[in-house]
Design a protein around this motif. Structure first.
Motif, PDB file in Angstrom:
ATOM      1  N   GLU A 102       0.811  94.219  14.295  1.00 44.82           N
ATOM      2  CA  GLU A 102       1.466  95.177  13.396  1.00 44.82           C
ATOM      3  C   GLU A 102       1.904  96.431  14.157  1.00 44.82           C
ATOM      4  O   GLU A 102       2.959  97.001  13.875  1.00 44.82           O
ATOM      5  CB  GLU A 102       0.525  95.555  12.247  1.00 44.82           C
ATOM      6  CG  GLU A 102       0.354  94.487  11.196  1.00 44.82           C
ATOM      7  CD  GLU A 102      -0.477  93.296  11.681  1.00 44.82           C
ATOM      8  OE1 GLU A 102      -1.283  93.488  12.625  1.00 44.82           O
ATOM      9  OE2 GLU A 102      -0.309  92.193  11.130  1.00 44.82           O
ATOM     10  N   GLU A 103       1.098  96.859  15.123  1.00 45.25           N
ATOM     11  CA  GLU A 103       1.465  98.043  15.904  1.00 45.25           C
ATOM     12  C   GLU A 103       2.665  97.760  16.799  1.00 45.25           C
ATOM     13  O   GLU A 103       3.546  98.614  16.964  1.00 45.25           O
ATOM     14  CB  GLU A 103       0.270  98.513  16.733  1.00 45.25           C
ATOM     15  CG  GLU A 103      -0.830  99.154  15.896  1.00 45.25           C
ATOM     16  CD  GLU A 103      -2.098  99.409  16.681  1.00 45.25           C
ATOM     17  OE1 GLU A 103      -2.796 100.385  16.366  1.00 45.25           O
ATOM     18  OE2 GLU A 103      -2.413  98.615  17.602  1.00 45.25           O
ATOM     19  N   ASP A 126      14.892 102.468  14.051  1.00 43.61           N
ATOM     20  CA  ASP A 126      15.186 103.536  13.081  1.00 43.61           C
ATOM     21  C   ASP A 126      15.766 104.764  13.769  1.00 43.61           C
ATOM     22  O   ASP A 126      16.571 105.497  13.177  1.00 43.61           O
ATOM     23  CB  ASP A 126      13.917 103.942  12.319  1.00 43.61           C
ATOM     24  CG  ASP A 126      13.492 102.908  11.294  1.00 43.61           C
ATOM     25  OD1 ASP A 126      14.296 102.006  10.967  1.00 43.61           O
ATOM     26  OD2 ASP A 126      12.341 103.001  10.812  1.00 43.61           O
ATOM     27  N   ARG A 146      10.289  98.696  15.203  1.00 45.41           N
ATOM     28  CA  ARG A 146      10.990  99.161  14.007  1.00 45.41           C
ATOM     29  C   ARG A 146      11.293 100.659  14.098  1.00 45.41           C
ATOM     30  O   ARG A 146      12.384 101.108  13.719  1.00 45.41           O
ATOM     31  CB  ARG A 146      10.152  98.878  12.758  1.00 45.41           C
ATOM     32  CG  ARG A 146      10.165  97.426  12.297  1.00 45.41           C
ATOM     33  CD  ARG A 146       9.406  97.291  10.976  1.00 45.41           C
ATOM     34  NE  ARG A 146       9.428  95.931  10.481  1.00 45.41           N
ATOM     35  CZ  ARG A 146      10.412  95.422   9.736  1.00 45.41           C
ATOM     36  NH1 ARG A 146      11.451  96.173   9.416  1.00 45.41           N
ATOM     37  NH2 ARG A 146      10.337  94.178   9.309  1.00 45.41           N
ATOM     38  N   SER A 147      10.337 101.419  14.581  1.00 42.31           N
ATOM     39  CA  SER A 147      10.532 102.866  14.714  1.00 42.31           C
ATOM     40  C   SER A 147      11.649 103.177  15.700  1.00 42.31           C
ATOM     41  O   SER A 147      12.485 104.061  15.455  1.00 42.31           O
ATOM     42  CB  SER A 147       9.231 103.539  15.162  1.00 42.31           C
ATOM     43  OG  SER A 147       8.210 103.370  14.199  1.00 42.31           O
ATOM     44  N   GLU A 181       5.019  95.697  16.121  1.00 37.15           N
ATOM     45  CA  GLU A 181       6.165  95.702  15.212  1.00 37.15           C
ATOM     46  C   GLU A 181       6.562  97.126  14.835  1.00 37.15           C
ATOM     47  O   GLU A 181       7.754  97.460  14.778  1.00 37.15           O
ATOM     48  CB  GLU A 181       5.838  94.897  13.949  1.00 37.15           C
ATOM     49  CG  GLU A 181       6.978  94.867  12.946  1.00 37.15           C
ATOM     50  CD  GLU A 181       6.763  93.888  11.804  1.00 37.15           C
ATOM     51  OE1 GLU A 181       7.364  94.117  10.743  1.00 37.15           O
ATOM     52  OE2 GLU A 181       6.006  92.902  11.977  1.00 37.15           O
ATOM     53  N   GLU A 182       5.579  97.978  14.590  1.00 38.76           N
ATOM     54  CA  GLU A 182       5.882  99.365  14.205  1.00 38.76           C
ATOM     55  C   GLU A 182       6.643 100.093  15.304  1.00 38.76           C
ATOM     56  O   GLU A 182       7.571 100.871  15.020  1.00 38.76           O
ATOM     57  CB  GLU A 182       4.598 100.119  13.866  1.00 38.76           C
ATOM     58  CG  GLU A 182       4.864 101.548  13.382  1.00 38.76           C
ATOM     59  CD  GLU A 182       3.608 102.342  13.056  1.00 38.76           C
ATOM     60  OE1 GLU A 182       3.742 103.547  12.798  1.00 38.76           O
ATOM     61  OE2 GLU A 182       2.495 101.751  13.069  1.00 38.76           O
ATOM     62  N   LYS A 190       6.330 107.088  15.730  1.00 38.22           N
ATOM     63  CA  LYS A 190       7.733 107.513  15.695  1.00 38.22           C
ATOM     64  C   LYS A 190       7.918 108.866  16.365  1.00 38.22           C
ATOM     65  O   LYS A 190       8.938 109.108  17.024  1.00 38.22           O
ATOM     66  CB  LYS A 190       8.265 107.539  14.265  1.00 38.22           C
ATOM     67  CG  LYS A 190       9.753 107.881  14.189  1.00 38.22           C
ATOM     68  CD  LYS A 190      10.324 107.756  12.792  1.00 38.22           C
ATOM     69  CE  LYS A 190      10.687 106.324  12.473  1.00 38.22           C
ATOM     70  NZ  LYS A 190      11.464 106.229  11.200  1.00 38.22           N
TER      71      LYS A 190
END
Length: 361
Positions: free
Chosen positions: A197-198, A208, A204-205, A200-201, A159
């Motif tokens: 997962e990375e 956000d 998502r970040s 997706e992160e 992020k």
């Protein structure tokens, strides 16, 4: 295990109800291509009753071809020691952006390899310079694997990397590097890239932080339909929770100069079935794109009747697919407009955010 009635699943789609991954699998396995297309077209009409099909004018600038990921499907990347390895200087990049503006383009798409010699400061300077010189251009750049690598290189949270890039002028992020979001598949075709997962992160970040992104899928290699549904289920769940995806963009692997050249090319029926299933399953996505680059324009046009409401881009430059043996034919604006009309739709130019900027009569 109880068998799910195909008629029951079709009725759910017709009534605008969400289907489960299990129902989607049943629909794919036990419906013919025409039925899937009809259902997907119904969903498209429900979301886009104006019959408009969009496209964007952009430029895909690959700022470097040096990459340490070594993806088996990629014919574009080079090692640092290769004679034809390159990293573009800022003046060359600015010239390319200037040509994009002169051509009436709105979107700058920049992606490169995972180049260990390029720190975060390189990206910040590149983006801020482009933003200063060409404030009218929408900067839609850097795939999740690039962001994840920068995070590791700089020992900085994902992020925080995105915050820095956003401050420099980055506006949105493409979905590249997704391939198929199943770790089983990624371990086979792109083990040097970020994990599911990375990926997706990163998205998502970005959501956000108020940035939009696209969700993509590159299929037609070592995946099964179950892997594809795993991918679709993941991006639908993310979209439920963030609402940050502007579109879903599936395309097919093309062989030629890759380590997966033993794979038989995905035929048009498989592409169209997956496209239609994607439109049906992704009930929380407004836009789905048909790929004329990897499937040829005639198939791309057919895809507009299999759930897609967007025909991708008029690209000034394309280097990645062109590195394979696949013959890439990039249309000009007039060709794109005519193709959409010939397919029975109203053409409109859009921007990065899928906002219409020009309609064609």
């Amino acid at each position: 295990m109880k068998t799910i009635s195909i008629d029951y699943i079709k009725d759910k789609v017709i009534n605008g109800e969400r289907i489960t991954p299990e129902e989607a699998l049943e629909l794919y396995r036990n419906s013919d291509l025409t039925t899937l297309g009809m259902l997907a077209d119904l969903v498209r009409k429900r979301k886009h009753p104006d019959n408009v099909v969009t496209f964007v004018i952009d430029r895909n600038v690959n700022y470097t071809n040096v990459c340490i990921a070594g993806c088996k499907f990629c014919a574009f990347y080079r090692r640092k020691s290769d004679e034809d390895a390159y990293t573009l200087d800022i003046d060359t990049i600015l010239k390319k952006v200037e040509e994009l503006v002169e051509w009436g383009g709105t979107t700058l798409l920049m992606q490169g390899g995972i180049n260990p010699d390029l720190p975060l400061s390189f990206y910040e300077e590149m983006i801020s310079t482009i933003r200063e010189k060409f404030p009218q251009v929408q900067i839609h750049c850097f795939s999740a694997p690039e962001i994840v690598y920068l995070s590791k290189l700089e020992k900085m949270p994902i992020k925080e990397v995105l915050k820095r890039l956003k401050s420099a002028g980055l506006m949105s992020i493409p979905g590249g590097g997704a391939e198929v979001l199943s770790q089983e598949v990624r371990d086979k075709v792109s083990p040097g890239k970020c994990s599911v997962e990375e990926w997706e992160e990163v998205h998502r970040s970005a959501h956000d932080l108020g940035m939009t992104t696209t969700a993509t899928m590159m299929f037609g290699h070592l995946e099964s339909i179950e892997h594809i549904l795993e991918h679709l289920d993941r991006v639908r769940r993310i979209q439920d929770e963030t609402g940050g995806f502007t579109a879903f963009i599936p395309w097919t692997f093309q062989r030629g100069n890759t380590e997966l050249d033993f794979v038989e090319p995905a035929g048009s029926p498989y592409y169209l079935k997956v496209l239609a299933l994607s439109r049906i399953f992704l009930d929380n996505f407004t836009n789905v794109q048909s790929s004329h680059v990897t499937q040829t324009m005639p198939v791309g046009m057919v895809g507009l009747h299999f759930g897609a409401n967007d025909l991708g881009s008029v690209m000034i430059e394309e280097n990645v697919i062109s590195s394979t043996e696949f013959k890439v034919s990039i249309p000009n604006v007039e060709d794109m407009v005519q193709a959409i009309k010939d397919a029975g739709f109203i053409p409109a130019q859009r921007d990065t955010y899928y906002r219409v900027v020009r309609r064609f009569s």
